[in-house]
Design an enzyme around this catalytic site. Structure first.
Site, PDB file in Angstrom:
ATOM      1  N   GLY A  69     -19.131  37.055   7.683  1.00  0.00           N
ATOM      2  CA  GLY A  69     -18.290  37.014   8.881  1.00  0.00           C
ATOM      3  C   GLY A  69     -16.817  37.176   8.558  1.00  0.00           C
ATOM      4  CD  GLN A 172     -21.150  29.196  14.614  1.00  0.00           C
ATOM      5  OE1 GLN A 172     -22.245  28.710  14.909  1.00  0.00           O
ATOM      6  NE2 GLN A 172     -20.571  28.939  13.458  1.00  0.00           N
ATOM      7  CB  SER A 192     -22.015  35.481   9.084  1.00  0.00           C
ATOM      8  OG  SER A 192     -22.226  34.823   7.874  1.00  0.00           O
ATOM      9  CG  HIS A 194     -23.991  31.635   5.968  1.00  0.00           C
ATOM     10  ND1 HIS A 194     -23.553  30.356   6.223  1.00  0.00           N
ATOM     11  CD2 HIS A 194     -22.901  32.426   6.071  1.00  0.00           C
ATOM     12  CE1 HIS A 194     -22.245  30.387   6.453  1.00  0.00           C
ATOM     13  NE2 HIS A 194     -21.827  31.633   6.373  1.00  0.00           N
ATOM     14  CB  THR A 230     -23.657  48.296  -6.182  1.00  0.00           C
ATOM     15  OG1 THR A 230     -22.992  49.239  -7.018  1.00  0.00           O
ATOM     16  CG2 THR A 230     -25.163  48.441  -6.310  1.00  0.00           C
ATOM     17  CB  CYS A 317      -8.271  11.255   7.455  1.00  0.00           C
ATOM     18  SG  CYS A 317      -9.152  10.457   8.780  1.00  0.00           S
TER      19      CYS A 317
HETATM   20  N1  PLP Z   1     -16.483  33.260  12.448  1.00  0.00           N
HETATM   21  C1  PLP Z   1     -17.061  32.157  12.924  1.00  0.00           C
HETATM   22  C2  PLP Z   1     -17.064  31.912  14.394  1.00  0.00           C
HETATM   23  C3  PLP Z   1     -17.676  31.248  12.060  1.00  0.00           C
HETATM   24  O1  PLP Z   1     -18.238  30.143  12.544  1.00  0.00           O
HETATM   25  C4  PLP Z   1     -17.645  31.518  10.667  1.00  0.00           C
HETATM   26  C5  PLP Z   1     -18.213  30.551   9.709  1.00  0.00           C
HETATM   27  O2  PLP Z   1     -18.095  29.362   9.867  1.00  0.00           O
HETATM   28  C6  PLP Z   1     -17.034  32.693  10.216  1.00  0.00           C
HETATM   29  C7  PLP Z   1     -16.465  33.545  11.127  1.00  0.00           C
HETATM   30  C8  PLP Z   1     -17.015  33.054   8.766  1.00  0.00           C
HETATM   31  O3  PLP Z   1     -18.275  33.540   8.368  1.00  0.00           O
HETATM   32  P1  PLP Z   1     -18.705  33.612   6.828  1.00  0.00           P
HETATM   33  O4  PLP Z   1     -18.997  32.218   6.406  1.00  0.00           O
HETATM   34  O5  PLP Z   1     -19.918  34.477   6.809  1.00  0.00           O
HETATM   35  O6  PLP Z   1     -17.585  34.231   6.094  1.00  0.00           O
END
Ligand code: PLP
Length: 368
Positions: A69, A172, A192, A194, A230, A317
């Site tokens: 992302g 998200q 993204s 993951h 690659t 914090c």
């Molecule tokens: N954009 C949003 C809304 C996300 O929640 C995140 C990850 O927390 C990212 C971008 C970044 O993605 P990545 O962890 O694949 O770099």
């Protein structure tokens, strides 16, 4: 251990993992090589591209593999926002920090505010586009901290009236809610793996046919000369499997996760704890941002951790005072609640028993 931090990352889909292991073991050739062993790897990459395109109603040639992302967001902002850009106040730092970067290079960056539920103030977007002549607007599909889902179609309609390009960070959203780039009028989109039960360090960028394309990472000719390096074949294939599996069961996952969310909130309400639930009604199922009056989010997080529960906070914090996240600040929450913000983000594997344990644990920490 109870994992309730699925907006941070998700557990890998076991079928995707098996496929990845087999690709790593058997299909280790460089897809750019001309011999037939390498062509098999190339074929896997192209099949994954077609699968992913199909999941968001794009054409395969509109999908470009990236490292995730953050890279996709940087690609959009740094290649298309160098002159002028409008983006929302609650974007992920991948967008906001890239916007700061282009502002330092001379780009005119304008921030679109959100209302108290985290919805972009679309009523002033046309005026901002008129005033600034912005060439790019970037507004996320769904927020990572409070889950608010934007009116993407409404926004893209306004953006296109002013002949600007529209990018959406859908990190998200993809794999969790239906995303149809054509129906939503999206010109560029970041995703993204993951976040949808795929591997880490891989993602994609959608760039609509007809949008002028320029390379983001220079080097070899991979990804149609636009993103060199690659290919991470195993991760690309794993991402496609994970996305397809999530999307096949998207309605069922949404239903189950929403039921779990309602159960958690009902239990907390019944306990008479003083808390607020952030975000409006149109939000990501299972993305639950809660603010507890008079508490510190980070302290709640650590006490939940001691009970084996993983969540996230909306505030952190430091040595002087609690730092409230930019999203919680943007929705204008009172400080006495804002400091006590945590985010619980449920996934398809969470169970009723886990929800009850999370609710009871919160009540024992912040209850009177
Ligand atoms: N954009 C949003 C809304 C996300 O929640 C995140 C990850 O927390 C990212 C971008 C970044 O993605 P990545 O962890 O694949 O770099």
């Amino acid at each position: 251990m109870i994992y309730a931090d699925n907006a941070a990352t998700t557990k890998i889909d076991p079928i995707a993992l098996d496929v990845m292991i087999s690709v790593l073991k058997e299909q280790y050739a460089n897809p750019s090589q001309p011999y037939s062993f390498a062509q098999e790897a190339k074929k896997q990459v192209e099949e994954a591209r077609a699968t992913i395109a199909n999941c968001i109603n794009a054409y395969p040639e509109e999908i470009f593999f990236t490292s995730g992302g953050t890279e996709s967001d940087n690609w959009a902002i740094k290649n298309y926002g160098m002159e002028s850009l409008i983006t929302s106040s609650i974007e992920h730092h991948a967008i906001l920090n890239a916007a700061e970067f282009v502002a330092r290079q001379g780009s005119q960056v304008t921030i679109l505010p959100v209302d108290k539920n985290g919805y972009a103030e679309t009523n002033i977007l046309g005026e901002l586009l008129e005033k600034t002549g912005a060439k790019l607007v970037s507004v996320m599909c769904a927020n990572n901290e409070i889950g608010s889902i934007q009116d993407i179609k409404g926004i893209s309609n306004i953006v296109h009236e002013y002949d600007a390009l529209f990018h959406s960070d859908a990190v998200q959203a993809v794999g969790h809610i239906k995303v149809d780039v054509k129906a939503m009028g999206i010109d560029m989109l970041s995703a993204s793996a993951h976040k949808f039960n795929g591997p880490k360090g891989i993602g994609f960028m959608y760039i609509k046919n007809g949008v002028n394309k320029s390379s983001f990472i220079c080097g070899g000719a991979q990804e149609n000369n636009l993103r060199a390096g690659t290919e991470n074949v195993a991760s690309i294939v794993g991402m496609a499997v994970a996305l397809k599996n999530n999307i096949q069961n998207i309605d069922e996952h949404q239903r189950n996760i929403s039921l779990l969310e309602t159960r958690l909130i009902d239990r907390l309400n019944a306990s008479k704890i003083d808390f607020l639930k952030n975000g409006g009604d149109n939000k990501l199922p299972g993305n639950i941002s809660l603010s507890f009056k008079g508490y510190e989010g980070e302290a709640i997080l650590h006490r939940l951790d001691l009970k084996g529960i993983c969540v996230s906070t909306g505030s952190a914090c430091d040595s002087k005072r609690t730092q409230i996240s930019h999203v919680i600040k943007a929705i204008g929450l009172d400080r006495e609640y804002a400091e006590g913000t945590i985010r619980i983000s449920l996934g398809k594997d969470n169970t009723v028993e886990e929800i009850d344990y999370i609710a009871d644990s919160i009540i024992s920490i912040v209850g009177v």
